[in-house]
Design an enzyme around this catalytic site. Sequence first.
Site, PDB file in Angstrom:
ATOM      1  N   ASP A  88       0.922  -1.072  -0.034  1.00  0.00           N
ATOM      2  CA  ASP A  88      -0.235  -0.288  -0.387  1.00  0.00           C
ATOM      3  C   ASP A  88       1.187   1.623   0.546  1.00  0.00           C
ATOM      4  O   ASP A  88       0.882   2.025   0.446  1.00  0.00           O
ATOM      5  CB  ASP A  88      -0.269   0.154   1.220  1.00  0.00           C
ATOM      6  CG  ASP A  88      -1.905  -1.172   1.269  1.00  0.00           C
ATOM      7  OD1 ASP A  88      -2.107  -1.898   0.726  1.00  0.00           O
ATOM      8  OD2 ASP A  88      -2.732  -1.351   2.198  1.00  0.00           O
TER       9      ASP A  88
ATOM     10  N   ASP B 163      -4.705  -0.648  -1.518  1.00  0.00           N
ATOM     11  CA  ASP B 163      -5.915  -0.491  -1.151  1.00  0.00           C
ATOM     12  C   ASP B 163      -6.856   0.118  -2.108  1.00  0.00           C
ATOM     13  O   ASP B 163      -6.559   1.107  -2.943  1.00  0.00           O
ATOM     14  CB  ASP B 163      -5.619   0.298   0.043  1.00  0.00           C
ATOM     15  CG  ASP B 163      -6.846  -0.241   1.298  1.00  0.00           C
ATOM     16  OD1 ASP B 163      -7.063  -1.828   1.578  1.00  0.00           O
ATOM     17  OD2 ASP B 163      -6.892   0.498   1.652  1.00  0.00           O
TER      18      ASP B 163
ATOM     19  N   HIS C 280     -10.699   6.626   1.937  1.00  0.00           N
ATOM     20  CA  HIS C 280      -9.561   6.053   1.820  1.00  0.00           C
ATOM     21  C   HIS C 280      -9.141   5.429   0.546  1.00  0.00           C
ATOM     22  O   HIS C 280     -10.065   4.886   0.336  1.00  0.00           O
ATOM     23  CB  HIS C 280      -8.753   5.934   2.543  1.00  0.00           C
ATOM     24  CG  HIS C 280      -8.615   4.666   3.187  1.00  0.00           C
ATOM     25  ND1 HIS C 280      -9.745   4.763   4.455  1.00  0.00           N
ATOM     26  CD2 HIS C 280      -7.944   3.665   2.910  1.00  0.00           C
ATOM     27  CE1 HIS C 280      -9.479   3.378   4.509  1.00  0.00           C
ATOM     28  NE2 HIS C 280      -8.969   2.849   3.423  1.00  0.00           N
TER      29      HIS C 280
ATOM     30  N   LYS D 106      -6.735  -4.828  -3.132  1.00  0.00           N
ATOM     31  CA  LYS D 106      -7.838  -5.159  -1.753  1.00  0.00           C
ATOM     32  C   LYS D 106      -9.096  -4.728  -1.239  1.00  0.00           C
ATOM     33  O   LYS D 106      -8.576  -3.318  -1.510  1.00  0.00           O
ATOM     34  CB  LYS D 106      -6.739  -6.283  -1.375  1.00  0.00           C
ATOM     35  CG  LYS D 106      -5.841  -4.914  -0.537  1.00  0.00           C
ATOM     36  CD  LYS D 106      -4.223  -5.387   0.547  1.00  0.00           C
ATOM     37  CE  LYS D 106      -3.945  -4.702   1.099  1.00  0.00           C
ATOM     38  NZ  LYS D 106      -5.037  -3.235   1.893  1.00  0.00           N
TER      39      LYS D 106
ATOM     40  N   CYS E 230      -1.713  -3.026   7.634  1.00  0.00           N
ATOM     41  CA  CYS E 230      -1.697  -3.979   6.147  1.00  0.00           C
ATOM     42  C   CYS E 230      -0.419  -4.738   6.377  1.00  0.00           C
ATOM     43  O   CYS E 230       0.236  -5.807   5.694  1.00  0.00           O
ATOM     44  CB  CYS E 230      -2.010  -3.118   5.489  1.00  0.00           C
ATOM     45  SG  CYS E 230      -3.688  -2.614   4.985  1.00  0.00           S
TER      46      CYS E 230
ATOM     47  N   HIS F 252     -10.429   0.845  -3.249  1.00  0.00           N
ATOM     48  CA  HIS F 252     -11.487   0.687  -1.819  1.00  0.00           C
ATOM     49  C   HIS F 252     -13.259   1.556  -3.463  1.00  0.00           C
ATOM     50  O   HIS F 252     -13.262   2.371  -3.965  1.00  0.00           O
ATOM     51  CB  HIS F 252     -12.002   1.056  -1.118  1.00  0.00           C
ATOM     52  CG  HIS F 252     -11.623   0.258   0.512  1.00  0.00           C
ATOM     53  ND1 HIS F 252     -11.641  -0.723   0.577  1.00  0.00           N
ATOM     54  CD2 HIS F 252     -10.304   1.439   1.167  1.00  0.00           C
ATOM     55  CE1 HIS F 252     -10.473  -0.491   1.734  1.00  0.00           C
ATOM     56  NE2 HIS F 252     -10.003   0.591   1.664  1.00  0.00           N
TER      57      HIS F 252
HETATM   58  C1  VGL Z   1      -4.574   0.484   5.649  1.00  0.00           C
HETATM   59  C2  VGL Z   1      -6.423   1.377   7.442  1.00  0.00           C
HETATM   60  C3  VGL Z   1      -7.599   0.937   6.075  1.00  0.00           C
HETATM   61  C4  VGL Z   1      -3.156  -0.085   5.787  1.00  0.00           C
HETATM   62  C5  VGL Z   1      -5.884   0.197   4.523  1.00  0.00           C
HETATM   63  O1  VGL Z   1      -3.215  -0.085   4.443  1.00  0.00           O
HETATM   64  O2  VGL Z   1      -2.005  -0.083   6.384  1.00  0.00           O
HETATM   65  N1  VGL Z   1      -4.887   0.685   6.883  1.00  0.00           N
HETATM   66  N2  VGL Z   1      -6.981   0.710   4.578  1.00  0.00           N
HETATM   67 ZN    ZN Z   2      -8.602   0.678   3.556  1.00  0.00          ZN
END
Ligand code: VGL
Ligand code: ZN
Length: 205
Positions: free
Chosen positions: A8, A46, A81, A106, A151, A48
């Site tokens: 990420d 990430d 996010h 993901k 993550c 979403h």
């Molecule tokens: C993450 C919170 C929500 C991360 C991703 O990449 O650690 N943390 N989504």
């Molecule tokens: Zn996330």
Amino acid sequence: MRALILVDLQYDFCPGGALAVARGDETIEVADRLLPYFSTIVATQDWHPPDHQSFAPQHPGRKPGDMIELGGLPQVLWPPHCVQGTHGAELHAGLPRARITEVFHKGTDRTIDSYSGFFDNGHKKSTGLADWLRERWISRVYVMGLATDYCVKATALDALELGFSTWVIEDGCRAVELAPGDGERALSAMRNAGVTIVESGSIGS
Ligand code: VGL
Ligand code: ZN
């Protein structure tokens, strides 16, 4: 064979981003320094939908940091996010895209969160990363990125459970730290599980 897993490394987790991790951008130079030592480099992203149920505004009256239950699991609520197609969701341009062998998305299912690069948080659906690594005879993975306490931790623990020799590059990670000390606690949890914690300077070809 070994692979580098970059977790990420996206604008929303860097200073100025929607879920900014303090000094998150410092991980980019660590990644760049390591790239020449790996021929297989995976990035997780990430990714979403705009109405993802981990987003606090989807739950009237709740705010980021609150806990709810989602799909039967405890879930931290986050600011929106890494929404698909937005700038914040892009991989940091400081990473040369041409050096990344494959990207795994993901968090695409709005009804469940997915911290690990391997599975959703309920371990119900796989992203395909484990099979992809095994097809390439990868037995050892080096994991770094954002964030240590979510993550990175979930990805490293899953890698270990899946049978990969798992190394986490400490200086290539930064933590969210909703509670102070979460980053250190995550490193301890990984170490206790059997993950080897190393510094990037110790990695050579
Ligand atoms: C993450 C919170 C929500 C991360 C991703 O990449 O650690 N943390 N989504
Ligand atoms: Zn996330």
